[in-house]
Write an enzyme that holds these catalytic residues in place. Structure first.
Site, mmCIF file in Angstrom:
data_model
loop_
_atom_site.group_PDB
_atom_site.id
_atom_site.type_symbol
_atom_site.label_atom_id
_atom_site.label_comp_id
_atom_site.label_asym_id
_atom_site.label_seq_id
_atom_site.Cartn_x
_atom_site.Cartn_y
_atom_site.Cartn_z
ATOM 1 N N GLU A 97 2.884 19.735 66.342
ATOM 2 C CA GLU A 97 4.148 20.111 65.826
ATOM 3 C C GLU A 97 4.316 21.558 65.394
ATOM 4 O O GLU A 97 3.165 21.971 64.753
ATOM 5 C CB GLU A 97 4.681 19.345 64.683
ATOM 6 C CG GLU A 97 4.963 17.986 64.972
ATOM 7 C CD GLU A 97 5.526 17.012 63.772
ATOM 8 O OE1 GLU A 97 5.459 17.486 62.510
ATOM 9 O OE2 GLU A 97 5.601 15.804 64.058
ATOM 10 N N HIS A 110 10.865 16.707 63.041
ATOM 11 C CA HIS A 110 10.381 16.115 61.888
ATOM 12 C C HIS A 110 11.281 16.305 60.610
ATOM 13 O O HIS A 110 11.208 16.838 59.639
ATOM 14 C CB HIS A 110 9.105 16.648 61.505
ATOM 15 C CG HIS A 110 8.375 15.782 60.896
ATOM 16 N ND1 HIS A 110 6.826 15.595 61.026
ATOM 17 C CD2 HIS A 110 8.442 14.853 59.980
ATOM 18 C CE1 HIS A 110 6.248 14.567 60.091
ATOM 19 N NE2 HIS A 110 7.374 14.268 59.537
ATOM 20 N N ARG A 128 4.205 9.302 62.957
ATOM 21 C CA ARG A 128 3.391 10.374 63.127
ATOM 22 C C ARG A 128 3.256 10.575 64.924
ATOM 23 O O ARG A 128 3.270 9.832 65.549
ATOM 24 C CB ARG A 128 1.898 10.245 62.523
ATOM 25 C CG ARG A 128 1.989 10.414 61.109
ATOM 26 C CD ARG A 128 2.259 11.982 60.512
ATOM 27 N NE ARG A 128 2.088 12.242 59.343
ATOM 28 C CZ ARG A 128 3.217 12.220 58.499
ATOM 29 N NH1 ARG A 128 4.652 11.686 58.903
ATOM 30 N NH2 ARG A 128 3.132 12.702 57.200
HETATM 31 C C1 DGY Z 1 6.266 11.843 55.080
HETATM 32 O O1 DGY Z 1 6.455 12.028 53.846
HETATM 33 O O2 DGY Z 1 5.058 11.618 55.493
HETATM 34 C C2 DGY Z 1 7.234 12.416 56.344
HETATM 35 O O3 DGY Z 1 6.604 12.594 57.508
HETATM 36 C C3 DGY Z 1 7.664 13.748 55.853
HETATM 37 O O4 DGY Z 1 8.755 13.624 54.749
#
Ligand code: DGY
Length: 331
Positions: free
Chosen positions: A268, A287, A239
């Site tokens: 983002e 992402h 993240r």
């Molecule tokens: C998640 O699943 O948390 C990822 O960041 C996106 O697939």
């Protein structure tokens, strides 16, 4: 006949999963390519029993309070830092997520980013696009060896362990840190548990795989970068909020870090004119850790499994707040 439950789905998802949901509920799907604005999301969820949401949706206490009929929240992602889980739990609403199915796909992307960053693939492509490829240059585009290097993994969970398994093939020395030792997982890949500062000091490449929590927000700040090895590389597919991007920019610009590969940022998207987007030795991807046809289809189906279970009053197969069952005597 009872009316079907109403469900809001905050974006288009793979059709096979949507078909299954539509067979059992009255489904309102947000049709736009961008997420619904917060007020619109709140309005649409207000009379719903179910919500299928994404990591781009802010599901906060106000939104939950404004949806008195809401019985289940199902997130199509493994991470759920966008959801006020405590507020959902207080209302007895189970929250589902999609662990496991995206592990290997995200580990693949982590490795793509790791190799591309260490070996400066984007700088190479950019130099060709700028007409700068004139000869084989003994000093041109020198990167970092990955094979035999020390890899520091922050968070040896499912994805961290999958990244470590791939590192074995590259003959890497693997260190890991986190809130607790994971001797079984670590033994399988020959990883050694160290404290955070030791990991920073010893690693040639650091890869982040922990969740974003109040404790991990800006875990990678100026202090952390100063403790990293000169020339070390940072990879983040977890993240964006775990990294202080201004401090990262400074650490790369100064030459202290050898590069960074970021599949996640905060915010983002990162604005197109953000200096990190144009910084040599830095690669930013939008992402896409779980972005394969098979994995996104599996995630969507898992999210639907959770949602349908919640609507039926059954236990969610993948629930982040199982205490709702014990609290309410439902389990
Ligand atoms: C998640 O699943 O948390 C990822 O960041 C996106 O697939």
């Amino acid at each position: 006949m009872f009316p079907m439950a109403r469900v809001f789905v905050t974006r288009r998802i793979p059709q096979s999963a949507l078909d299954r949901l539509q067979a059992e509920a009255t489904v309102d799907v947000w049709p736009e390519p961008l997420p619904p604005p917060y007020e619109e999301l709140r309005r649409r969820v207000a009379d719903c029993e179910g919500l299928l949401c994404l990591l781009t949706d802010r599901i906060d206490a106000d939104l939950i309070a404004a949806a008195p009929r809401l019985r289940v929240i199902s997130q199509m992602a493994v991470g759920y830092d966008n959801i006020d889980v405590a507020a959902a739990t207080a209302r007895g609403i189970p929250v589902g997520h999609t662990p496991g199915v995206l592990t290997e796909t995200t580990a693949d992307l982590t490795w793509a980013l790791l190799l591309a960053t260490a070996r400066r693939l984007l700088d190479g492509v950019r130099s060709i696009e700028a007409g700068q490829w004139r000869t084989w240059d003994p000093l041109g585009l020198l990167g970092t060896d990955v094979h035999g290097a020390t890899l520091g993994i922050v968070g040896l969970g499912r994805i961290g362990a999958a990244v470590a398994r791939r590192a074995v093939g590259f003959g890497m020395c693997i260190l890991y840190t986190g809130p607790r030792e994971k001797p079984d997982v670590a033994a399988g890949v020959g990883a050694t548990y160290v404290d955070f500062d030791t990991l920073l000091r010893e690693s040639d490449i650091v890869s982040i795989h922990c969740p974003l929590t109040p404790e991990t927000r800006h875990l990678f700040d100026a202090r952390a970068f100063a403790r990293m090895k000169p020339g070390a590389i940072l990879i983040n597919t977890a993240r964006g909020g775990i990294v202080d991007h201004e401090a990262l920019l400074e650490a790369v610009r100064s030459g202290h870090l050898g590069g960074a590969g970021l599949d996640v940022t905060e915010p983002e998207p990162l604005p197109a004119d953000h200096p990190l987007m144009h910084q040599e030795r830095v690669i930013v991807t939008p992402h896409i850790g779980s972005a394969t046809v098979r994995t996104r289809t599996r995630m969507a189906n898992m999210a639907v499994d959770n949602l349908l279970a919640g609507l039926r009053g059954e236990r969610l197969p993948y629930c982040v707040n199982p205490e709702v069952y014990t609290k309410n005597g439902r389990g």
